[in-house]
Design a protein around this motif. Structure first.
Motif, short mmCIF file in Angstrom:
data_model
loop_
_atom_site.label_atom_id
_atom_site.label_comp_id
_atom_site.label_asym_id
_atom_site.label_seq_id
_atom_site.Cartn_x
_atom_site.Cartn_y
_atom_site.Cartn_z
N PRO A 1 4.15 10.47 0.40
CA PRO A 1 2.81 10.82 -0.11
C PRO A 1 2.54 12.32 -0.04
O PRO A 1 2.97 13.00 0.89
CB PRO A 1 1.87 10.04 0.80
N TRP B 1 8.55 6.90 6.40
CA TRP B 1 8.28 6.52 5.01
C TRP B 1 9.53 6.00 4.30
O TRP B 1 9.42 5.30 3.29
CB TRP B 1 7.72 7.72 4.24
N THR C 1 9.60 2.18 3.68
CA THR C 1 8.44 1.53 3.06
C THR C 1 8.73 1.16 1.61
O THR C 1 9.56 1.78 0.94
CB THR C 1 7.21 2.46 3.11
N PHE D 1 0.63 1.76 7.52
CA PHE D 1 1.48 2.69 6.76
C PHE D 1 2.44 1.93 5.84
O PHE D 1 2.69 2.36 4.71
CB PHE D 1 2.27 3.58 7.73
N TYR E 1 0.98 0.89 2.47
CA TYR E 1 0.51 1.98 1.60
C TYR E 1 0.89 1.73 0.14
O TYR E 1 2.03 1.34 -0.16
CB TYR E 1 1.11 3.30 2.09
N LYS F 1 -6.45 0.91 2.77
CA LYS F 1 -5.35 1.32 3.65
C LYS F 1 -4.74 2.64 3.17
O LYS F 1 -4.46 3.54 3.96
CB LYS F 1 -4.28 0.23 3.70
N SER F 2 -4.52 2.73 1.87
CA SER F 2 -3.93 3.96 1.32
C SER F 2 -4.85 5.14 1.52
O SER F 2 -4.41 6.25 1.88
CB SER F 2 -3.64 3.77 -0.17
N VAL G 1 -4.76 6.23 5.17
CA VAL G 1 -3.52 6.94 5.49
C VAL G 1 -3.57 8.37 4.98
O VAL G 1 -3.23 9.32 5.70
CB VAL G 1 -2.30 6.19 4.90
N ASP G 2 -3.99 8.55 3.72
CA ASP G 2 -4.04 9.90 3.13
C ASP G 2 -5.03 10.81 3.87
O ASP G 2 -4.72 11.97 4.16
CB ASP G 2 -4.41 9.81 1.65
N TRP H 1 6.68 1.54 -0.78
CA TRP H 1 6.15 2.59 -1.66
C TRP H 1 7.21 3.67 -1.89
O TRP H 1 7.36 4.17 -3.01
CB TRP H 1 4.90 3.21 -1.03
#
Length: 257
Positions: free
Chosen positions: A181, A166, A169, A133, A136, A144-145, A148-149, A171
């Motif tokens: 996300p 999140w 992170t 995560f 991401y 990986k992304s 996760v999605d 991202w």
């Protein structure tokens, strides 16, 4: 005094053999059903691993699934063999049938033991979930992304424990500290854009709990299939044993003709 292998005795023996044969053929259908259930549990566990392989710390969790699939194949073969009419008069087929049942018992017992072992260590098995995560990037080209999605959308979860994971992170910081996300959005809110200012529009549960529940269910299915299959096999062993015991009477019948 009537001869022990008189025509009346042989007739009763034939009737008993027909009854045992009918029992064998009927219960053989249960082997098909058992093979289907065991096989599906193994297939679903493999599919779960294939989709979420990046989240698991090692590959050994698929061993129960592989053994379950092998067991399922042998169960189907045993069901086919037990349905044959000539098995009642063939010591070779009867012996092969018993051998297959013993092999199934060994595979099922091992699969059940391994499934129980991994079910008690799911926390450590999913230890790498947080690292995936944190890595991401939001790109569908990034494995990986994408993992996760897909996981967040299918399991309707957000973050490892909840959406607040999140916030730490890179991202999240790259988005200005405003968005998680879009896969975190609860499907009940079509207007959700992933903003943390409206957390009620996000999935409330974390992915670790959801993923553990999903894997735990499949492992439990493999575990409980083992005693169910054993009970069916026990009846099959008794039935084949009766057919083998009555086999000598069939040989004497040939001499009386």
């Amino acid at each position: 005094m009537a001869h022990p292998f008189s025509s009346s005795g042989l007739k009763m023996s034939d009737q008993r053999r027909k009854a045992w044969m009918t029992t064998l053929q009927l219960i053989s259908n249960l082997l098909w059903v058992a093979g289907l259930v065991v096989g599906l549990s193994g297939i679903y566990l493999l599919l779960e691993y294939r989709q979420s392989s990046l989240f698991f710390s090692n590959i050994y969790i698929i061993l129960p699934a592989v053994l379950a699939l092998c067991s399922a194949v042998l169960l189907v073969v045993s069901g086919c063999l037990g349905s044959l009419k000539r098995i009642g008069n063939s010591p070779f087929l009867q012996g092969l049938f018993v051998f297959l049942l013993v092999a199934v018992f060994c595979l099922e017992s091992t699969a059940s033991a391994l499934a129980y072992f991994h079910s008690t260590k799911l926390d450590s098995e999913l230890a790498s979930l947080g690292g995936v995560f944190r890595g991401y990037r939001g790109s569908s080209q990034d494995p990986k992304s994408r993992a996760v999605d897909v996981t967040q959308e299918e399991l309707q979860c957000c973050g490892v424990h909840d959406y607040r994971d999140w916030l730490d992170t890179s991202w999240f910081n790259a988005t200005g500290g405003q968005l998680v996300p879009h896969s975190c959005c609860n499907s009940s809110f079509p207007s959700c854009n992933g903003t943390v200012d409206q957390p009620w529009q996000l999935n409330s549960q974390g992915c670790q709990v959801k993923l553990e529940m999903s894997v735990q269910f499949l492992l439990s299915l493999i575990i409980w299939c083992s005693p169910a299959v054993f009970l069916v096999e026990l009846v099959m062993f008794v039935t084949v044993g009766q057919l083998m015991r009555d086999q000598p009477l069939k040989e004497y019948q040939q001499f009386n003709k």
